[in-house]
Design an enzyme around this catalytic site. Structure first.
Site, PDB file in Angstrom:
ATOM      1  N   LYS A 158       0.838  -1.295  -0.014  1.00  9.48           N
ATOM      2  CA  LYS A 158       0.053   0.050  -0.020  1.00  9.48           C
ATOM      3  C   LYS A 158       0.992   1.107   0.100  1.00  9.48           C
ATOM      4  CE  LYS A 158      -4.111  -1.744  -0.081  1.00  9.48           C
ATOM      5  NZ  LYS A 158      -5.185  -1.575  -1.140  1.00  9.48           N
TER       6      LYS A 158
HETATM    7  N1  PMP Z   1      -3.578  -7.875   1.765  1.00 13.32           N
HETATM    8  C1  PMP Z   1      -3.515  -6.938   2.813  1.00 13.32           C
HETATM    9  C2  PMP Z   1      -3.050  -7.300   4.141  1.00 13.32           C
HETATM   10  C3  PMP Z   1      -4.177  -5.716   2.401  1.00 13.32           C
HETATM   11  O1  PMP Z   1      -4.163  -4.574   3.433  1.00 13.32           O
HETATM   12  C4  PMP Z   1      -4.744  -5.519   1.071  1.00 13.32           C
HETATM   13  C5  PMP Z   1      -5.373  -4.215   0.822  1.00 13.32           C
HETATM   14  N2  PMP Z   1      -6.605  -4.207   1.235  1.00 13.32           N
HETATM   15  C6  PMP Z   1      -4.629  -6.411  -0.035  1.00 13.32           C
HETATM   16  C7  PMP Z   1      -4.047  -7.607   0.704  1.00 13.32           C
HETATM   17  C8  PMP Z   1      -5.189  -6.290  -1.226  1.00 13.32           C
HETATM   18  O2  PMP Z   1      -4.720  -5.445  -1.995  1.00 13.32           O
HETATM   19  P1  PMP Z   1      -5.368  -4.595  -3.202  1.00 13.32           P
HETATM   20  O3  PMP Z   1      -6.150  -3.518  -2.174  1.00 13.32           O
HETATM   21  O4  PMP Z   1      -4.629  -4.119  -3.964  1.00 13.32           O
HETATM   22  O5  PMP Z   1      -6.417  -5.507  -3.652  1.00 13.32           O
END
Ligand code: PMP
Length: 346
Positions: A59
């Site tokens: 992120k």
């Molecule tokens: N794993 C974790 C620990 C996350 O915080 C997130 C984001 N919400 C994701 C996976 C998924 O990523 P994305 O939001 O890009 O789909």
């Protein structure tokens, strides 16, 4: 006397390896091959370690890109407050980049956030607001609606809206995807990722599909209780992934046409995989990494010999020591840890 700010952008003569701030540590994460878990399988599994970003997750990439894009367009004014709803990692990324770019950050979370992540958010100086975990998509008390209200009531605020902001998938299209293509010298055959906002799979998957003329197969990994797989909504016990909401409320930035398939992994296997990654591969990773890597094992099992399966590990396990690595929490969450491969509950 010159200020620190005047010095910041200047590279130091004679020592070019010195970075000017933590934002320069974002991206270019390593790929590491799993040795033990896929032993004997036809496909190889390469894990992209997003915990190596400075805020500890993928992120950081979108935080940097969303802030830079909004500053460039004039949407985010100097000193403006950033407001976001986040299960933790996006908040941490925004708090980190916000600190370095002069923006206060307010994070609205649904309570399903580890104590460690809360502490990290506070350490970076973010303000935390808890929303109602039970609130559904049309309820004004859900985290996203509350974030909208707080942004409207805060003078000079900017709502980064990770679920709707095109800069989220674009960060992955311009960094994560090209990195994987370069790191595997174009030999990647499968790409596996969990789906939270859908930014990672949409941006990275789209880039890899285009770069390979459609040769790379893109696979989503979904926890039990999530509707991304087309199944009934229910309780989700894997942080940061899946959605309980109907398709009409899926994030605008998730393009369901990008994944070729979506695999469901049951909770016990998610957490067993997390424990095995630590015990057998010495990789301390978070639950959504266990989810995606379990799916990657299934993909590598069914793949042609010589296949190269790249899987995203979104964050590290350090922020889940009280959850994924705690049998008591797991059993409260309905996951039976008896007989886990690391023997921790024996
Ligand atoms: N794993 C974790 C620990 C996350 O915080 C997130 C984001 N919400 C994701 C996976 C998924 O990523 P994305 O939001 O890009 O789909």
């Amino acid at each position: 006397m010159t200020s620190i700010a005047e010095h910041a952008p200047v590279s130091l003569p004679g020592i070019p390896d010195v970075l000017s701030s933590a934002t320069e540590l974002i991206g270019n994460t390593p790929l590491v091959e799993l040795r033990s878990l896929p032993r004997g399988l036809p496909g190889r599994i390469l894990v992209k370690l997003e915990n190596r970003n400075p805020g500890g997750s993928a992120k950081d990439r979108i935080a940097l890109h969303m802030i830079r894009t909004a500053e460039a367009s004039g949407e985010l004014l100097p000193g403006a407050t950033i407001v976001e709803s986040s299960s933790g990692n996006t908040g941490i990324g925004l708090a980190l980049v916000g600190r370095l770019t002069g923006h206060p950050v307010i994070i609205i979370h649904s309570g399903f956030i580890s104590a460690e992540k809360k502490a990290v958010l506070l350490a970076y100086g973010a303000e935390l607001v808890e929303a109602d975990w039970e609130a559904g998509p049309d309820d004004p008390n859900n985290a996203r609606a509350l974030a909208d209200r707080i942004a409207a009531q805060t003078p000079n605020a900017w709502r980064s809206s990770q679920y709707e902001n095109a800069a989220n998938p674009h960060a992955h299209y311009t960094t994560t995807g090209p990195e994987i293509w370069r790191q595997t010298a174009g030999t990647v055959t499968h790409f596996v990722a969990g789906i939270g906002t859908g930014g990672t799979i949409t941006g990275t998957g789209r880039f890899l599909s285009e770069a390979s003329d459609g040769r790379v197969r893109v696979i989503g990994a979904d926890p039990v209780g999530s509707t991304y797989s087309g199944k009934e909504s229910g309780t989700i016990v894997v942080d940061g992934v899946g959605t309980r909401w109907p398709r009409s409320n899926w994030p605008g930035i998730f393009d369901p046409a990008v994944p070729d398939e979506i695999r469901v992994i049951d909770d016990r296997r998610v957490y067993d995989t997390v424990r095995r990654l630590a015990a057998e591969e010495a990789l301390l990773l978070g639950p959504s990494s266990g989810l995606a890597i379990a799916a990657a094992i299934d993909v590598a099992t069914a793949a042609e010999p010589g296949s190269v399966v790249v899987v995203i590990a979104p964050d590290g396990g350090g922020n889940y020591l009280t959850k994924a690595f705690n049998d008591e929490w797991l059993s409260l969450a309905g996951v039976n840890a008896d007989g886990f491969a690391d023997g921790s509950s024996d």
